[in-house]
Design a protein around this motif. Sequence first.
Motif, PDB file in Angstrom:
ATOM      1  N   ARG A 290      32.979  15.622  13.973  1.00 45.27           N
ATOM      2  CA  ARG A 290      33.920  15.279  14.549  1.00 45.27           C
ATOM      3  C   ARG A 290      34.283  15.826  15.993  1.00 45.27           C
ATOM      4  NH1 ARG A 290      36.725  11.750  11.951  1.00 45.27           N
ATOM      5  NH2 ARG A 290      38.790  12.519  12.602  1.00 45.27           N
TER       6      ARG A 290
ATOM      7  N   LYS B 208      36.441  16.061  20.016  1.00 42.68           N
ATOM      8  CA  LYS B 208      37.583  16.009  20.604  1.00 42.68           C
ATOM      9  C   LYS B 208      36.886  15.328  22.134  1.00 42.68           C
ATOM     10  CE  LYS B 208      41.320  18.180  23.208  1.00 42.68           C
ATOM     11  NZ  LYS B 208      42.063  19.555  23.717  1.00 42.68           N
TER      12      LYS B 208
ATOM     13  N   VAL C  24      35.452  10.500  16.626  1.00 44.64           N
ATOM     14  CA  VAL C  24      36.237  11.221  17.535  1.00 44.64           C
ATOM     15  C   VAL C  24      37.537  11.499  16.702  1.00 44.64           C
ATOM     16  CG1 VAL C  24      37.980  10.749  19.159  1.00 44.64           C
ATOM     17  CG2 VAL C  24      35.784   9.797  19.463  1.00 44.64           C
ATOM     18  N   SER C  25      37.817  12.817  16.536  1.00 47.77           N
ATOM     19  CA  SER C  25      38.930  13.249  15.837  1.00 47.77           C
ATOM     20  C   SER C  25      40.326  13.418  16.695  1.00 47.77           C
ATOM     21  CB  SER C  25      38.709  14.483  15.445  1.00 47.77           C
ATOM     22  OG  SER C  25      38.479  15.641  16.477  1.00 47.77           O
ATOM     23  N   GLU C  26      40.063  13.486  18.028  1.00 43.04           N
ATOM     24  CA  GLU C  26      41.315  13.348  19.167  1.00 43.04           C
ATOM     25  C   GLU C  26      40.722  12.901  20.152  1.00 43.04           C
ATOM     26  OE1 GLU C  26      44.256  16.749  20.936  1.00 43.04           O
ATOM     27  OE2 GLU C  26      42.553  17.409  19.656  1.00 43.04           O
TER      28      GLU C  26
ATOM     29  N   GLU D   3      43.488  21.132  28.149  1.00 42.26           N
ATOM     30  CA  GLU D   3      42.634  20.287  26.963  1.00 42.26           C
ATOM     31  C   GLU D   3      41.184  20.585  27.200  1.00 42.26           C
ATOM     32  OE1 GLU D   3      44.386  18.764  24.832  1.00 42.26           O
ATOM     33  OE2 GLU D   3      46.320  18.524  25.713  1.00 42.26           O
TER      34      GLU D   3
ATOM     35  N   ALA E 145      37.527  21.013  24.329  1.00 40.62           N
ATOM     36  CA  ALA E 145      36.927  19.519  24.251  1.00 40.62           C
ATOM     37  C   ALA E 145      35.472  19.409  24.081  1.00 40.62           C
ATOM     38  CB  ALA E 145      37.434  18.900  25.423  1.00 40.62           C
ATOM     39  N   ASP E 146      34.937  18.619  23.202  1.00 34.65           N
ATOM     40  CA  ASP E 146      33.486  18.256  23.133  1.00 34.65           C
ATOM     41  C   ASP E 146      32.832  17.552  24.184  1.00 34.65           C
ATOM     42  OD1 ASP E 146      33.122  19.771  20.473  1.00 34.65           O
ATOM     43  OD2 ASP E 146      34.704  18.410  19.989  1.00 34.65           O
TER      44      ASP E 146
END
Length: 364
Positions: free
Chosen positions: A9, A11, A36-38, A76, A80-81
């Motif tokens: 999951r 971001k 996607v989690s966020e 952010e 972030a991924d």
Amino acid sequence: MLEVLKNQRIKVIAVGDYYVSPETMVKAVEQSPLNVSEMITCFWGDDDQQAFAARQINVERNGPEAEAYAEGIDEEIVDADVLITHFSPVPRSLIEKGKNLKAILTCRGGLEHICVEAASERNIPVVNVIRNAEPVADFALGMILALTRNIAVSHCGMMQGEWMKDFPNSAFTTTLSRLTVGLAGVGNIGMELAIRLKALGVTLIAHDEYTTQERLAKNGLGDMRLVSSLEELFREADVVSLHLRLTEENLKVINRNYFSLMKPTAYFINTARGGLVNQEDLIQALKDKTIAGAALDVYDAEPLAADSELRKLDNVLLTPHIAGQTVDAIPNSPFMLMKEVGKIIKDGIADRIVNNHALEKEVL
């Protein structure tokens, strides 16, 4: 590469702009296999088209450090991924802040706005998408026909009440199939143009340091000859069509030296980048009739100045940087990008991954 994103999951930060909205990016991601989690959205640039275009050109010419990136990313990006952008700059400083960053995705072919070197040092794949290869190839073909057969100039004459029968190139006007077209660069756009020209019986030659005869053969172009240098290409071709990527190293690389090699009956087409060409040298070649004519969609400064010498010439075809503009090319680019990401995640096929500085191979 992106296999790590299969089950994890993640971001995602999506940075939209005047042409590709954050909302469109969200819809594309929702249809992708990314787990996607966020999802964080930001906006870069201006709502005014001309102001946005000025910033865009500045980035294209001077790289990702030339303009500030979108506000709100600094906080952010830390965890972030994935970072998705259209044209918002991704400089080294931003990449270095992304301690958890696993991929940078962009909805366009050019990578002038991303510090690929910094991403490569961190082994972060950069994935792009050639969204307008077919529209630009269509447009370049149209330019070749309009220029060599006097379609545009005779239209202008008709609209002014003239019945034109004689043109500067009347002594050597011929059919398309009798011309040798030279492609400077056989990336996605050059390849699409070559496929179209072959279907029309045109003799093709090309120079591209990053392609092979095997790649051409896979695209049905096994009989297209690769020449060893740009000099050879300009010397042999009846039409030279430019499809190179703009870098610091090749800024204004196409200059009087190349134009002097061309036949006086030859034409020059540029739908790539204005910065690749020394515009003053081209204007002089057109004035001196060193070459037969040129068709240009891009310029060293845009919009083209009202008093530009190009506007005073009778052997040039000018359009206002519209080769890639179709109703679907840019709006669909996030969905095309997610389709590419899906292929990579599912099959490990990486047509559009750029890493270890292999930019030219992917986006010429």
